[in-house]
Structure formats: structure tokens, C-alpha cells
Design a protein around this motif. Structure first.
Motif, short mmCIF file in Angstrom:
data_model
loop_
_atom_site.label_atom_id
_atom_site.label_comp_id
_atom_site.label_asym_id
_atom_site.label_seq_id
_atom_site.Cartn_x
_atom_site.Cartn_y
_atom_site.Cartn_z
N LEU A 1 -11.19 21.39 -14.17
CA LEU A 1 -10.82 20.19 -13.42
C LEU A 1 -9.59 19.48 -13.95
O LEU A 1 -9.17 18.47 -13.39
N GLU A 2 -9.00 19.98 -15.01
CA GLU A 2 -7.97 19.17 -15.68
C GLU A 2 -6.70 18.99 -14.86
O GLU A 2 -6.09 17.95 -14.86
N SER A 3 -6.26 20.05 -14.17
CA SER A 3 -5.04 19.95 -13.36
C SER A 3 -5.36 20.46 -11.96
O SER A 3 -5.13 21.61 -11.63
N PRO A 4 -5.90 19.58 -11.13
CA PRO A 4 -6.42 20.02 -9.84
C PRO A 4 -5.31 20.51 -8.90
O PRO A 4 -4.17 20.06 -8.97
N ARG B 1 -15.64 13.81 -10.34
CA ARG B 1 -15.97 14.72 -11.44
C ARG B 1 -17.41 15.24 -11.31
O ARG B 1 -17.66 16.43 -11.44
N ARG B 2 -18.31 14.33 -11.02
CA ARG B 2 -19.71 14.75 -10.85
C ARG B 2 -19.84 15.69 -9.65
O ARG B 2 -20.58 16.68 -9.69
N MET B 3 -19.11 15.33 -8.58
CA MET B 3 -19.16 16.18 -7.38
C MET B 3 -18.66 17.58 -7.69
O MET B 3 -19.27 18.59 -7.29
N MET B 4 -17.56 17.68 -8.42
CA MET B 4 -17.00 18.99 -8.71
C MET B 4 -17.88 19.78 -9.67
O MET B 4 -17.98 21.00 -9.58
N GLU B 5 -18.51 19.09 -10.60
CA GLU B 5 -19.42 19.80 -11.51
C GLU B 5 -20.58 20.41 -10.72
O GLU B 5 -20.98 21.56 -10.96
N THR B 6 -21.08 19.65 -9.77
CA THR B 6 -22.13 20.20 -8.90
C THR B 6 -21.57 21.33 -8.04
O THR B 6 -22.23 22.36 -7.84
N ALA C 1 0.81 -1.23 0.00
CA ALA C 1 0.00 0.00 0.00
C ALA C 1 0.84 1.27 0.00
O ALA C 1 0.28 2.36 -0.21
N VAL C 2 2.14 1.15 0.22
CA VAL C 2 2.95 2.38 0.24
C VAL C 2 2.92 3.03 -1.14
O VAL C 2 3.24 2.40 -2.15
N GLY C 3 2.55 4.28 -1.15
CA GLY C 3 2.46 5.04 -2.40
C GLY C 3 1.12 4.91 -3.10
O GLY C 3 0.82 5.70 -4.00
N ARG C 4 0.32 3.95 -2.69
CA ARG C 4 -0.97 3.71 -3.37
C ARG C 4 -2.09 4.50 -2.71
O ARG C 4 -2.05 4.79 -1.52
N GLY C 5 -3.11 4.79 -3.49
CA GLY C 5 -4.29 5.43 -2.94
C GLY C 5 -4.13 6.90 -2.68
O GLY C 5 -4.74 7.44 -1.74
N LEU C 6 -3.33 7.58 -3.50
CA LEU C 6 -3.16 9.02 -3.33
C LEU C 6 -4.51 9.74 -3.41
O LEU C 6 -5.27 9.55 -4.35
N MET C 7 -4.76 10.53 -2.39
CA MET C 7 -5.98 11.37 -2.38
C MET C 7 -5.54 12.84 -2.36
O MET C 7 -4.58 13.19 -1.69
N ILE C 8 -6.25 13.67 -3.09
CA ILE C 8 -5.84 15.07 -3.18
C ILE C 8 -6.96 16.04 -2.80
O ILE C 8 -6.73 17.25 -2.80
N HIS C 9 -8.14 15.53 -2.48
CA HIS C 9 -9.33 16.36 -2.44
C HIS C 9 -9.54 16.96 -3.83
O HIS C 9 -8.80 17.87 -4.22
N PRO C 10 -10.49 16.49 -4.58
CA PRO C 10 -10.77 17.19 -5.85
C PRO C 10 -11.08 18.65 -5.53
O PRO C 10 -11.90 18.94 -4.66
N GLN C 11 -10.38 19.53 -6.20
CA GLN C 11 -10.51 20.96 -5.89
C GLN C 11 -10.56 21.77 -7.18
O GLN C 11 -9.88 21.44 -8.14
#
Lengths: 554, 154
Positions: free
Chosen positions: A460-463, A433-438, A305-315
Motif C-alpha cells: 500500500l505504500e505507493s498506490p 488502509r483497513r479496506m485494502m487490508e481486507t 476547493a480547487v486542488g483539495r480532496g484528491l481521491m485516487i481509489h486506494p488500489q
């Protein structure tokens, strides 16, 4: 490197002097633990901050650029961002870490952020709940000097922050009018900015553009909040120390770390306990660089799991345009107010979980020109239309850890010491993507309600990559996580990881308060179990027969 | 306002990127020129790209009749447009424009015009400004709303 240690020795070695490493060093040193921290960057002097200079907007684009790929500072490692939505990664290498060039937004996670899988089948659950962190939030908010107000109905916290809200200014009142027009929940922004003189820090003087550094010290940074007290309590901090790997002995216990000191000499610092606080990029990088024949996939990585599952908060952001001036030249940039009206999962939506909208201020002349003004005849007309007539609505949503979003080593691009850089790969999920569009639609609605005559969007292309989370995640199952509920490595019993990489779910608000609360909680566990791991303590008490053996490295 | 058309290629180019008018000075008479010159002198990836663009400008200007600075304004703009549209030069052209803006918008002469024309006072981010404390009565309506956070099952 083989043979005897040729570097400093400590009871606990902390790697990284940022928001979480500072908390651990502070907590341990005050408990009498001998702590050494290695930090790849350096202390920042006032003159290092862009806002100490007339050309601060230019400096913010170059030597202070939050993206290391653009900044290319002497203490940075290369970062190459790839994937369907390459992340515009924002990290700093300095005492204080990435909390040196930030806006100070300082919310607590909500109870549901810790249980998204149980409640919605979304993402992963934390192995503990909000109540467990509450006392550490209290400590952290007092230490950082948080401004805000009690009574937010969108959060169970009932205690008041130590300081009243920072000033709003005219733009804040305009946003509030918009919230009120729509009847939404909103709350005054909680900020790690002193609204009054606090523990030696002056009250904010409303210079604004906080991410370009705060020369007055009103903006809380670890270098002025935690570190002075940690050092006074006996902690040691060695800067310009680039760690190349964590060392382990024949029993698989961490023994310290090899690092290049400020003079470029390779040294070996030894300790009874090792704590990694390197952020969502630096921590997996170090664990993967610490691979050995016994740990071919990287240290503490039996789960993979090291390095996996990167989350960035879609922003993303909506920039609202107003016919009237917006007073963009003053006031804390990250204030004024945030709504959690859309925070929780709503069955009426076509996505799970939710988002916040934070109402902010406008851009400086240079950034306004580069964003809106074409070269040539229309340049000044465009600038005069947009400058001081805009304000930003920032949309930030929850993000599920997906295995294809990751951080890995880049052996083609090396840092100044010949160590590998990192590659991030991120592709936004359909849910995000749907969340950010809303979110963009709702932010546009708010802009209109506040009187905006038009909006533009960052898309949304380069968050934004302000929040880099989840790449050494916490969990109860060693087959699927890197650290346990106390931030201790499943694989290496005297190795802790305390930064945002351990978050199994990233919540929906700015994570620094939670990162630090988790680190303080982990430090308490280290203190409570000190007799189990501290050879130094046992040596002093004559109980060293319990020690498993002298350190040697693999 | 008069620009720096006689002051060399960089000044002439910057004059067209950020032209002057009755309020705003042309780019060629501001720090924009120095920023571009410095980047070219420093070399590196950015300096090389910008130098290539300037060379391209000279080349296309020559094909249109002479030195860039001596061409009529519409022709100079057409030359710059052609350079910007070239795939090999477009990123360098953007760098050139960004450098020009960096110099322009930190020039004290321009900051004075910004203050006059837009109300944005460049001194305030360096000195601050007094603001009224937040009035917590603004929160009254929201405070009366029912709790909205989600309960979590044990």
C-alpha cells in the motif's frame, strides 16, 4: 498579453482532448456549435504505440511510462508525488488523454456511489443520482463500443452492452472457477474493447498487454471513437497547444485562454464559453495558474476547493502463483471478471464502503524479471518459477475526499514553457488502509480458491494513481465546491469543468465511463442554455443586445 | 554457455548479473551489453549513475587483485554485492540491472529460450491468438442470485 485576440475564435473552447473533452466536443459539434479544442499533446500514430514494436515492454517503461515523472515526455508537465503514500500518478498527454494507455475497464457507478454520505456518512454526495446519468451511460457505451453482458445482480442496469463479452481464455476460466468455488457474486468484465467488429474497429485479436497501446484499434480510445465524428461535424482540434491560463473579462466572464502553440508562439484563443477537461491534475493546475488580482487563489476558487480532496481509489494488487502455466501471453489484460461482492458497506467490517476485485492476467518477461528475479545465480530459476505462472488480482476501493490530499502548483519544477508543475500530496486514510487490508485478504482467498499455491502483494505504500479525482468537485454549495450539478463553475458562469476532477465521490469502479457520461450530460446543458451564453448565436439571430459586453481580459 | 568476459567491463558485469547456464545465454552475449553501453554513452542522470557504478566496480576489483573480468566468479559476485550495498551506488546499481534486463529480455535469442522454457511466446503480443468466445452460460449461477446493490434513500 494585452490588446486584441491574436488567435482562433470559437463559440466554445474546450481545453483538453481526453476522454471527457472528446465527449463535449463531439456532442456540441453535432448540435451545430462551433467548437475549438486545445490539446497539449499530439495525435498518436501507430508507430507511437509500444505494441507496434518488438521491444514494447522496454518502451512501456520509458517513453510510454504512464508516470510523467518517469516518462518526461515533451508534452508533459512535472509531477512530484509526496505525502505518506506518494501516488504513482498515471497520466498521458495526447489526443485521448490518459485513455490512450489503458485497459478499457468500463463499469457504471452503482446508485450508492452517488449517495455515500446519506447512506453511510462517508465522503460527499453527488448532487444527482444514478438515474440521471443512465441515458448518458447508454450513449457512451454505444459510442465507445463496450463488451459485456446484461443481468448482473450487483447493478440495476438491465440493458445489454452493445457487444458480447470479450474472450476469457484459460486464465479467465480459472478465475471463474475460483469465484464459483467461493460462491461470490462476480461478473464478466465490461470493457471498451470490441469483441466483434464494431463501427470500423476490428474485433480484439487477444494480443494482451493493452496498456502498451492497441495498434489494431480494438481498444476504444477517444481518438478513434469520439474525435473522428466530432471533427467530421465541424469541431476543430489544435494539438501541441499548451494553455497557460484562462482569461476573464471585467465582468468575471471567461473570454478564452492564452496558450503556446506548436511553434511556441503565445496566442489568445477567444470563445463565448470555456470548458476545462484537464483531468484531476491538469484541471486544478490550470485554474491555479489562472490566478489574477481578482482571483488571487486561482480562477473559480472562491471556495478554496480547487486542488483539495484528491481521491485516487486506494488500489493494490495480489499476484497469484500457479503451478500450471497461465497463458500470460494472450488475451485482453484487463479482462476477465470482477466481483462486486464486497462493494457496499458491511457493518461486520471495520471500515466503511467497499472494494472490487478484478481478475486479470500475468506479466511480461521483463516485468516479471524486474519484480521477482534477483541478479546472479538465482536469476533464471526465479524467472522460470514466475513467468507465465502468475496472474493479477487488482483490488480497488472507495476513497473519501480528504482536504489534506491535494494537488498544488510546483514553482520549482517547470515545464518546457516555463509553467509550473504540480505536487500531489496523498496519505491514505485509516478507513482506506483497513479496506485494502481486507481486500488483499479476500483477493488471497480468491487466488487460493482458483488454485494458486502462493501469492505476493504490491502493498500500500505507493498506490497506483490511475484514477485522479475530486480536485474541482461538484456540489450545490458554492462555499464548498467548484462547479454546480451541471458542471458549471459557481464563480464564472460561462466556465465548465467536465473531467474527473469534478467528482465529489469517486465510486469504487474504474471511473472513465462515468467521467464521460458526466461530460455528455454537461454538454447537453450547454446546448440547452446556448441562448444564454452564446454571443455568436445572438449575433447571428440579431439578439446581441442581450450580450453583456465585449471581451477584455484580466 | 560462454559469456563475454573478454569483451570489456560491461560485458563481464552483465555476465554476472544475468549468468548463463545450459539453457540461458549469459547477459554479456546479448543485447544487454548494448543497452548498458548506450545508456552510459547517452549520459544524463541514468548514464552518470551507471557509469559511477561501473567505476566503483573497477575500483573494488582492483583492490581485490585486478581487472574485474579476470577475477574468479565468486570474487566478481562479491564485488558486485559490495557495490550494491553501498548507499551511494545502490540506486545506480538497480539502474544497471534494469538496463541489463531490458536488453536481455528483448533479445530474440533470449525470447526463443523464454518460449522454450516457460511457454511465453513473445510473438503473441504482437500478432494475437484466437480464443473461444465467452460462454455466457458460465454466468447462470450468478444470474439467479438476488439483487445485491444497495437502495438509495431519496
Amino acid at each position: 498579453m494585452t490588446g486584441e485576440p491574436d488567435g482562433p475564435r470559437a463559440e466554445v473552447l474546450v481545453i483538453g482532448a481526453g476522454a471527457s473533452g472528446a465527449c463535449v466536443a463531439w456532442s456540441l459539434a453535432r448540435a451545430g456549435v462551433d467548437v475549438l479544442c486545445l490539446e497539449q499533446g499530439d495525435w498518436l500514430a501507430d508507430e507511437d504505440l509500444p505494441k507496434s514494436h518488438q521491444d514494447w515492454a522496454v518502451r512501456s517503461r520509458h517513453e510510454w511510462n504512464p508516470n510523467p515523472a518517469l516518462r518526461r515526455g515533451p508534452f508533459d508537465y512535472p509531477v512530484d508525488n509526496r505525502g505518506g503514500n506518494p501516488v504513482n500518478t498515471y497520466v498521458y498527454s495526447a489526443v485521448g488523454g490518459s485513455a490512450v494507455g489503458w485497459g478499457g475497464a468500463f463499469w457504471r457507478f452503482s446508485p450508492s456511489d452517488f449517495a455515500t454520505h446519506r447512506t453511510d456518512g462517508f465522503g460527499r454526495d453527488w448532487p444527482f443520482g444514478y438515474e440521471e446519468l443512465e441515458p448518458y451511460y447508454e450513449i457512451n457505451e454505444a459510442q465507445m463500443g463496450v463488451s459485456g453482458a446484461a443481468g448482473d445482480p450487483t447493478h440495476p442496469c438491465t440493458s445489454a452492452p452493445p457487444l458480447p463479452p470479450v474472450s476469457m481464455g484459460s486464465m479467465g476460466h480459472r478465475w471463474i472457477a475460483g469465484f464459483e468455488e467461493l460462491g461470490w457474486y462476480w461478473w464478466v468484465q465490461h470493457l471498451a474493447i470490441a469483441s466483434r467488429d464494431y463501427r470500423g474497429r476490428p474485433a480484439c485479436s487477444n494480443r494482451g498487454f493493452c496498456t502498451a497501446g492497441c495498434p489494431t484499434g480494438a481498444l476504444a480510445v477517444p481518438g478513434t471513437t469520439y474525435w473522428p465524428e466530432a471533427l467530421a461535424a465541424g469541431a476543430r482540434l489544435e494539438t501541441r497547444a499548451r494553455v497557460r491560463r484562462v482569461t476573464v473579462d471585467a465582468d468575471g466572464r471567461a473570454t478564452g485562454a492564452e496558450y503556446y502553440d506548436a511553434a511556441g508562439e503565445l496566442r489568445w484563443a477567444t470563445a463565448d464559453l470555456v470548458v476545462i477537461a484537464g483531468n484531476g491534475l491538469g484541471t486544478p493546475r490550470l485554474l491555479l495558474m489562472s490566478a489574477s488580482p481578482e482571483h488571487p487563489g486561482g480562477l473559480a476558487n472562491s471556495s478554496g476547493a480547487v486542488g483539495r480532496g484528491l481521491m485516487i481509489h486506494p488500489q493494490t494488487s495480489v499476484v497469484a502463483h500457479f503451478g500450471e502455466r497461465t497463458d500470460a501471453d494472450h488475451g485482453p489484460w484487463g479482462a476477465t471478471a470482477t466481483t462486486r461482492h464486497f462493494y457496499e458497506t458491511d457493518p461486520a467490517n471495520d471500515f466503511q464502503r467497499g472494494f472490487i476485485i478484478t481478475a486479470m492476467r500475468g506479466f511480461n518477461p521483463l516485468d516479471t524479471a524486474l519484480q521477482t528475479a534477483p541478479w546472479g545465480a538465482g536469476h533464471h530459476r526465479a524467472l522460470e518459477k514466475h513467468l507465465n505462472h502468475e496472474a493479477v488480482l487488482w483490488v480497488c476501493g472507495d476513497d473519501a475526499a480528504e482536504e489534506h490530499n491535494l494537488v498544488r502548483l510546483d514553482h520549482e519544477n517547470l515545464d518546457a514553457w516555463g509553467l509550473p508543475g504540480v505536487i500531489t500530496e496523498y496519505t491514505m486514510s485509516e478507513n482506506s488502509r483497513r479496506m485494502m487490508e481486507t481486500g488483499l485478504a479476500r483477493a488471497t482467498e480468491l487466488a487460493r480458491a482458483a488454485g494458486a499455491d502462493s501469492v505476493r502483494s504490491f502493498g500500500l505504500e505507493s498506490p497506483h494513481g490511475w484514477h485522479l479525482l475530486g480536485t474541482a468537485r461538484m456540489g450545490d454549495d458554492p462555499r464548498d465546491s467548484v462547479v454546480d450539478a451541471r458542471n458549471r463553475s459557481h464563480d464564472v458562469e460561462n466556465l465548465y469543468i467536465v473531467d474527473g476532477s469534478t467528482m465529489p465521490a469517486g465510486g469504487t469502479v474504474n471511473p472513465t465511463n462515468t467521467v464521460q457520461a458526466v461530460a455528455l450530460r454537461a454538454a447537453d446543458h450547454m446546448i440547452a442554455t446556448r441562448e444564454e451564453w452564446s454571443r455568436s448565436l445572438l449575433d447571428r439571430s440579431g439578439l446581441n443586445r442581450r450580450w453583456r459586453g465585449a471581451p477584455g481580459r484580466r | 554457455m560462454a559469456g563475454a568476459r573478454g569483451g570489456g567491463l560491461i560485458g563481464a558485469v552483465v555476465d554476472r548479473l544475468i549468468p548463463g547456464d545450459e539453457h540461458w545465454p549469459p547477459g554479456g552475449s546479448t543485447a544487454a551489453v548494448r543497452f548498458v553501453e548506450q545508456a552510459v554513452a547517452d549520459g544524463g542522470e541514468q548514464g552518470a549513475a551507471v557509469a559511477a557504478v561501473l567505476q566503483g566496480v573497477s575500483g573494488l576489483a582492483a583492490r581485490r587483485g585486478g581487472l574485474f573480468a579476470w577475477l574468479p566468479e565468486p570474487v566478481r559476485d562479491a564485488v558486485l554485492g559490495d557495490v550494491e550495498a553501498q548507499p551511494g551506488w545502490s540506486s545506480g546499481f538497480r539502474m544497471l540491472y534494469e538496463l541489463a534486463c531490458e536488453g536481455y529480455y528483448t533479445d530474440p535469442l533470449v525470447e526463443a529460450v523464454i518460449r522454450e522454457r516457460t511457454g511465453f511466446d513473445a510473438a503473441r503480443p504482437l500478432t494475437g491468438v484466437p480464443l473461444e468466445p465467452f460462454d455466457e452460460r458460465l454466468l447462470d449461477r450468478v444470474r439467479r442470485l438476488p439483487p445485491s446493490y444497495r437502495p438509495v434513500p431519496r
